[in-house]
Design a protein around this motif. Structure first.
Motif, mmCIF file in Angstrom:
data_model
loop_
_atom_site.group_PDB
_atom_site.id
_atom_site.type_symbol
_atom_site.label_atom_id
_atom_site.label_comp_id
_atom_site.label_asym_id
_atom_site.label_seq_id
_atom_site.Cartn_x
_atom_site.Cartn_y
_atom_site.Cartn_z
ATOM 1 N N ASN A 1 -42.357 56.627 -10.473
ATOM 2 C CA ASN A 1 -43.496 57.067 -9.653
ATOM 3 C C ASN A 1 -43.892 58.509 -9.952
ATOM 4 O O ASN A 1 -45.020 58.915 -9.695
ATOM 5 C CB ASN A 1 -43.145 56.980 -8.168
ATOM 6 C CG ASN A 1 -42.872 55.569 -7.734
ATOM 7 O OD1 ASN A 1 -43.630 54.670 -8.077
ATOM 8 N ND2 ASN A 1 -41.785 55.360 -7.003
ATOM 9 N N ARG B 1 -48.825 56.755 -10.568
ATOM 10 C CA ARG B 1 -49.215 55.402 -10.143
ATOM 11 C C ARG B 1 -50.704 55.210 -10.457
ATOM 12 O O ARG B 1 -51.528 55.044 -9.546
ATOM 13 C CB ARG B 1 -48.967 55.219 -8.646
ATOM 14 C CG ARG B 1 -47.514 55.396 -8.214
ATOM 15 C CD ARG B 1 -47.334 54.970 -6.764
ATOM 16 N NE ARG B 1 -47.438 53.533 -6.610
ATOM 17 C CZ ARG B 1 -47.985 52.935 -5.545
ATOM 18 N NH1 ARG B 1 -48.515 53.645 -4.562
ATOM 19 N NH2 ARG B 1 -48.017 51.619 -5.470
ATOM 20 N N THR C 1 -42.771 56.938 -3.601
ATOM 21 C CA THR C 1 -43.310 58.094 -4.335
ATOM 22 C C THR C 1 -43.038 59.383 -3.572
ATOM 23 O O THR C 1 -42.679 60.402 -4.166
ATOM 24 C CB THR C 1 -44.819 57.898 -4.573
ATOM 25 O OG1 THR C 1 -44.997 56.667 -5.277
ATOM 26 C CG2 THR C 1 -45.412 59.039 -5.376
#
Ligand code: CO8
Length: 258
Positions: free
Chosen positions: A6, A22, A33
């Motif tokens: 992420n 992302r 994240t």
């Protein structure tokens, strides 16, 4: 199947560059994240070899907000019991200087993440907004507080109640953004600014950040007194001795950066 991280973590000399990764979701900030970004920034904060952090996204989006798909079905007890998104607070407690390098959309939680950083360098294509009102909610990662402190009541109310976006120029004029640079250069410019910071004394930079942040929490008299006490305290550092000696000797200081 190997899944993409992420957050991409890259060390560039004394700067850690953290890139939200992302792209398929315009860097929408889901729980994983948040946890990965906070962990990476926390590690940089603790690393004596790192003097500043840059947080960035993609060319199209710094981050288009909290992940709406992850939140949509949650009920009150799920949000409350998990204290949803509380971990962001840990990012704001870090002492290391942090710059947000914003290209494209910084919306909702994306704008709020940028505002958690110490300052924002924006590409000329940047768009800031708190569009939560369009989703039937309100800012939840500090936007109603930090945007108001950054741009004042009039603009904050306008942005938060209408959900409209601000372009880079309006954001700079309003005090949300420190500098505007060409969109293609935003990461390099932010890394360069971070390198400048990282070339100074790390403890003194951290103390200076603490002093500025105190302006948001204290009255003027207390704040100025706090600053003066901090000013006195840096005379205990070798870096103060080196910085002032170098000025007198007409040479470049060599800070220990520790
Ligand atoms: N969450 C999840 N997915 C998103 C998000 C998001 N915030 N933003 C974009 N995406 C996804 C889209 O769904 C789309 O996915 P798919 O291809 O699977 O359909 C992909 O990213 C690309 O997006 P678009 O096709 O919409 O791209 P456009 O170029 O047409 O539009 C916009 C770009 C204008 C940025 C548009 O994507 C948009 O409006 N996004 C949502 C912006 C928004 O409303 N943000 C606020 C979210 S709420 C929030 O942040 C609250 C924070 C506080 C939480 C605190 C809890 C305590």
């Amino acid at each position: 199947i190997t899944s993409e991280p992420n957050v991409l973590i890259e060390k560039r000399g004394r700067v850690t560059l953290l890139t939200l990764n992302r792209p398929h979701a315009l860097n929408a900030l889901n729980e994983a994240t948040m946890n990965d970004l906070v962990a990476a920034a926390t590690a940089a904060d603790a690393d004596p070899e790192v003097g500043a952090v840059v947080i960035t996204g993609s060319a199209k989006a710094f981050a288009a907000g909290a992940d709406i798909k992850e939140m949509a079905a949650k009920d009150y007890m799920e949000m409350y019991s998990s204290d949803w998104f509380r971990n962001w607070e840990n990012l704001t407690r870090l002492r290391i200087p942090m710059i947000a390098a914003v290209s494209g959309f910084a919306l909702g939680g994306g704008c709020e993440l940028a505002m958690m950083c110490d300052f924002i360098i924006a590409g000329d294509n940047a768009k800031f907004g708190q569009p939560e009102i369009n989703l039937g909610v309100l800012p939840g990662m500090g936007g109603s507080q930090r945007l108001t402190r950054a741009v004042g009541k009039a603009k904050a109310m306008d942005m938060i109640l209408t959900g409209r976006m601000m372009n880079a120029e309006e954001a700079e004029r309003s005090g949300l953004v420190a500098r505007i640079v060409p969109a293609d250069d935003v990461v390099e410019e932010a890394v360069q600014a971070a390198e400048v910071i990282a070339s100074k004394s790390k403890p003194v930079a951290m103390i200076a950040k603490e002093a500025v942040n105190a302006a948001f929490e204290t009255g003027l008299v207390q704040g100025v007194l706090f600053e003066r006490r901090l000013f006195h305290s840096v005379f205990a550092t070798e870096d103060q001795k080196e910085g002032m000696a170098a000025f007198v000797d007409k040479r470049t200081p060599e800070f220990k950066n520790r």
